[in-house]
Write an enzyme that holds these catalytic residues in place. Structure first.
Site, mmCIF file in Angstrom:
data_model
loop_
_atom_site.group_PDB
_atom_site.id
_atom_site.type_symbol
_atom_site.label_atom_id
_atom_site.label_comp_id
_atom_site.label_asym_id
_atom_site.label_seq_id
_atom_site.Cartn_x
_atom_site.Cartn_y
_atom_site.Cartn_z
ATOM 1 N N GLU A 196 44.479 -20.553 -97.132
ATOM 2 C CA GLU A 196 45.722 -20.014 -96.604
ATOM 3 C C GLU A 196 46.068 -20.858 -95.379
ATOM 4 O O GLU A 196 45.328 -20.891 -94.406
ATOM 5 C CB GLU A 196 45.469 -18.557 -96.219
ATOM 6 C CG GLU A 196 46.674 -17.789 -95.801
ATOM 7 C CD GLU A 196 46.273 -16.421 -95.207
ATOM 8 O OE1 GLU A 196 45.313 -15.790 -95.686
ATOM 9 O OE2 GLU A 196 46.917 -16.026 -94.239
ATOM 10 N N ASP B 31 49.754 -11.663 -84.709
ATOM 11 C CA ASP B 31 48.482 -12.338 -84.458
ATOM 12 C C ASP B 31 47.880 -11.991 -83.109
ATOM 13 O O ASP B 31 48.576 -11.828 -82.119
ATOM 14 C CB ASP B 31 48.673 -13.859 -84.547
ATOM 15 C CG ASP B 31 48.801 -14.314 -85.989
ATOM 16 O OD1 ASP B 31 47.904 -13.979 -86.782
ATOM 17 O OD2 ASP B 31 49.795 -14.979 -86.320
#
Lengths: 393, 261
Positions: B48, B59
């Site tokens: 990924e 994040d």
């Protein structure tokens, strides 16, 4: 009136919900709760009461005789600066804290730029006895020390944000990260008409009290509607609040004043003028970005305008040409700040000073016309900034 | 190679998928080439690859720091496509792009997808594009034969999960925690229950990500799902070691130790 936003939260092609999946459920929950609250007589009564007796509504619509004479046009100031906590932000904070209570949330989080929204959230959280954490960029903490202290006195925790540009946009990122993590018990109290649906709708509705009052007041005083409504636009909540109730009064022209910072093509915060269509913090709107869609750092002398995007409803107004958007630079805003202070004995917030300065330009082509300007906040918080600017010269 | 084919291949071998996340251009664009090849050598099944974004609001600090450095070093999709052009033929495992919506929107979806196809990227996932905003996106991706991975989280209700599963291709990304990326403790019992429920509504492989950073966690997750995704743990290893001697062999050992199944 054209019904915007639609069911999916779109104002024309702008708005929507661009958020991580974790938040989908709580936005649905928020939407449902808001719809219920709107139908509740008690909710409305509670809000009306607080706006009146706690915040100090209605605010005056003040005819500014000296400024009017100076400009050669008739100027009224909508005095949101007279509200408790010193800015229009409290209108929205009171509405949303009632909503948070209604939803049974125990903890409030918020982002703040200038600290005005942070202060108003800390204030209402104290009033209702809820825990309150405010995210604030470390650069903003540095330039708005008094507001940071005010929040602390009010029992809020101010969390410094060190990532990115260390200003409002990064404070939003961290507030969203907190929200994603603590979504079950936490209410995210957004301070402007930005973010994913239904926030732009909720904040607009709570701020519309500005325009509704203005309409009533100006009709009483002048027996007619004004030619112009002028307000500063950062995220865009005081301006939408003023404009929205006049949407169908096509003869009333809307002018949104963005922060042109150091000037166009330089560092500024004029998202509607220099930005491109993009997605930031959950909504599609105009965004300052580079050619790969990376968000640029905004700049304005007014911390409350220092944001690289703008509410989707403004993007919509621009697209259908219902409002026009202009830019005022830092140094011009300081001039506006001094102008109003010296002519009327009213010290405006630097954000509102952008709108005040624009009147000088407007007056050149609108002699004898009537304008209402939203004085969204008072300028005490900005004295240090203006002092520093004055010394530099 | 398509993600779907990879999972069929794994199924035949009675194996589960180990998926590694790295941001493109971290610590620099030239590192990415070596890092991708090393991940393949270490036995990773799917990579990924993240497109760095200035405002990565899903994040945690580890990936925030990494992507901000990548941006500082000039990482952008054009450089990514040209790097993958060079790697054609040598990179044989499926590659999935992980991005936020704005870089994709601004680049132009058609333009982005056609370039992805040209350099053999199998599919993509967009963190902040929920199902109700994705109609055009899934249609356009299908046109370029790209597999669209969507997220399901512990807060997603069953009716909504069904809709998401329907739009998903390749695999379903199950987010293990209510929160952002970064090392965490996991509640396996709840995860197991959630995944079992999803299995009843979709035949797609279900891979779990967010929070997983130790070999033991990978092992536990693979017992209850079809794949484990490790991101921050790998990024942290890169951050701590890329300046040191023999970085790549050590990186390979580290990744192998995570994905021994």
């Amino acid at each position: 009136m054209q019904k915007v936003p639609d069911k999916k939260g779109y104002f024309g092609q702008f708005g929507g919900k661009f958020i991580p999946e974790t938040l989908s459920v709580c936005l649905e929950e928020l939407e449902g709760a808001y719809r219920k609250a709107l139908k509740s007589k008690k909710f409305k009564a509670d809000l009306d009461y607080l706006l009146k007796d706690y915040a100090g509504r209605p605010t005056a619509l003040y005819y500014a005789p000296n400024l009017s004479k100076f400009l050669g046009m008739k100027v009224y100031l909508k005095r949101e600066d007279l509200l408790h906590t010193g800015a229009h932000k409290i209108n929205n904070s009171l509405g949303q804290i009632l909503l948070a209570k209604f939803m049974g949330k125990e903890r409030i989080i918020a982002e703040t730029g200038a600290g005005q929204h942070g202060v108003s959230v800390a204030t209402v959280a104290r009033l209702f006895g809820l825990d309150c954490d405010v995210y604030m960029g470390s650069e903003d903490i540095e330039r708005q020390k008094m507001n940071v202290f005010r929040m602390k006195v009010l029992g809020a925790r101010v969390i410094p944000v060190e990532s990115g540009s260390k200003t409002l946009k990064d404070a939003c990122n961290d507030a969203i990260r907190d929200w994603v993590t603590n979504v079950k018990n936490t209410y995210y109290l957004i301070g402007s008409v930005v973010g994913p649906h239904p926030y732009p709708l909720i904040v607009r509705d709570f701020q519309s009290v500005i325009g509704k009052e203005t309409k009533r007041q100006i009709l009483k005083k002048e027996k007619k509607l004004p030619d112009y409504l002028v307000a500063c636009v950062g995220g865009g909540s005081n301006s939408i609040g003023l404009f929205h109730p006049f949407f169908d009064d096509r003869k009333v022209k809307f002018i949104g004043v963005e922060a042109a910072g150091y000037g166009f093509k330089k560092a500024n915060a004029a998202s509607l003028i220099e930005g491109e269509v993009g997605v930031l913090h959950g909504a599609k709107s105009y965004v300052l970005q580079d050619k790969f869609g990376q968000i640029k750092n905004a700049h304005s002398v007014a911390p409350g305008l220092d944001y690289p995007a703008v509410g989707p409803e403004h993007a919509f107004y621009k697209s259908i040409k219902r409002a026009s958007y202009v830019g005022v630079e830092d140094k011009e805003a300081i001039e506006g700040f001094n102008l109003l202070s010296q002519l009327e004995g009213v010290i405006p917030a630097l954000e509102s000073a952008h709108a005040i300065f624009y009147l000088k330009k407007l007056a050149k082509k609108a002699k004898g016309k009537m304008a209402v300007v939203c004085l969204s906040g008072r300028g005490d918080k900005d004295l240090e900034i203006v002092q520093a600017h004055t010394k530099k010269r | 190679m398509r993600i779907q084919d990879k999972f069929e291949q794994l199924k035949k071998k009675r194996k589960k998928a180990f998926i590694a996340y790295v941001p493109f251009g971290y610590p620099s664009c030239s590192h990415t080439k070596d890092i991708l090849l090393t991940l393949q050598e270490a036995g990773v099944d799917i990579i990924e690859l993240g497109i760095p974004f200035s405002d990565p609001l899903a994040d945690g600090p580890i990936i925030q720091d990494a992507t901000s450095l990548a941006l500082k070093h000039g990482a952008n999709p054009d450089k990514l496509f040209s790097l993958l052009e060079d790697l054609k033929g040598s990179l044989r495992i499926p590659l999935v792009i992980m991005t936020y919506y704005n870089p994709l929107l601004h680049y132009g979806m058609e333009r982005f997808f056609s370039k992805m196809k040209k350099v053999n990227i199998s599919g993509l996932m967009v963190v902040d594009l929920p199902i109700e905003e994705s109609k055009l996106y899934t249609k356009c991706a299908a046109k370029y034969d790209l597999e669209t991975v969507f997220f399901i989280t512990p807060t997603t209700g069953l009716a909504r999960a069904k809709k998401i599963a329907k739009a998903s291709k390749g695999f379903i990304y199950y987010v293990s925690v209510t929160g952002i990326t970064g090392p965490k403790d996991l509640g396996y019992a709840a995860l197991k229950k959630d995944i079992r429920k999803l299995k009843e509504i979709s035949r797609l492989p279900i891979c779990v990500g967010f929070g997983i950073h130790t070999p033991k966690q990978v092992d536990q997750i693979l017992k209850i799902s079809d794949g484990a995704i490790v991101g921050s743990g790998i990024v942290k290893f890169i951050a701590d070691h890329f300046r040191q001697d023999r970085f790549l062999p050590r990186f390979k050992n580290f990744v192998s130790s995570l994905c021994i199944k």
